[in-house]
Motif scaffolding. Structure first.
Motif: not given
Length: 207
Positions: A19-20, A23, A63, A100-101, A103-104, A107-108
């Motif tokens: 999934n990573l 994404g 990331s 993870w924070d 990376i997310y 993306w945002i």
């Protein structure tokens, strides 16, 4: 049980890494495509400001480095004796959670700035703020050893004093509201009915 847990972690890591990777591909393709479409139908420029380009390179690069690190620690490997060593749990806490924070949030900010505007990159300030909070939570026990008055827990003596004061106050309030005696209740009822005998007694007492 240990073997079942290892299989669960390995399966969850494999799904998370897939999934990573998906994404990373989707976000980094949709971002320039969205900028191109919006530049054609609006007056916005396709090329963002230098600061946004710099932030994009830093965060996207970070990331990608985090993804490579996740792949290194999360992929099962074979040891020299032929046994399989399960990787680290990518759903764990601590540094993995911060990864993870990162990376997310990347993306945002990447997609959000392409669609809504470059101001979305201000949200990236949440990453160091959250990292500072997690770091403070980690080192707080150490700080409590040297500065117990500031970072230490509330002393049991202070808690006992607070409870004792609360009990004394409750007892004082209860003492102020004593119930009426039966005689006083009867006299009060007669006064409300206008009994002359009660009025005569009150006149004599007043004299």
């Amino acid at each position: 049980m240990a073997n079942a847990s290892s299989k669960r972690i390995a399966s969850a890591n494999e799904t998370a890494l897939k999934n990573l990777e998906l994404g990373l591909l989707v976000v980094n393709v949709l971002s320039p495509l969205s900028r191109l479409i919006l530049s054609l139908i609006t007056s916005r420029s396709f090329v963002p400001r230098k600061l946004v380009i710099f932030l994009h390179i830093v965060f996207v690069g970070s990331s990608i480095v985090t993804w490579r690190w996740f792949k290194t620690i999360g992929t099962p490997s074979r040891g020299g004796s032929g046994g399989v060593r399960v990787g680290e749990d990518l759903g764990g806490k601590g540094v993995v959670e911060l990864g993870w924070d990162l990376i997310y949030m990347t993306w945002i900010c990447t997609l959000g700035s392409a669609i809504l505007g470059d101001w979305v990159w201000w949200l990236s300030l949440l990453i160091p703020a959250f990292a500072s909070y997690k770091l403070f939570s980690t080192i707080r026990p150490l700080l409590a050893m040297f500065l117990p008055g500031l970072f230490g827990p509330k002393s049991p003596q202070t808690q006992a004093q607070t409870q004792a004061q609360a009990q004394q106050q409750a007892q004082g309030n209860a003492g102020d509201d004593k119930p009426e005696s039966k005689r006083q209740a009867k006299l009060k009822a007669r006064m409300e009915r206008g009994d002359k005998r009660v009025q005569q007694v009150q006149v004599k007492q007043s004299r």
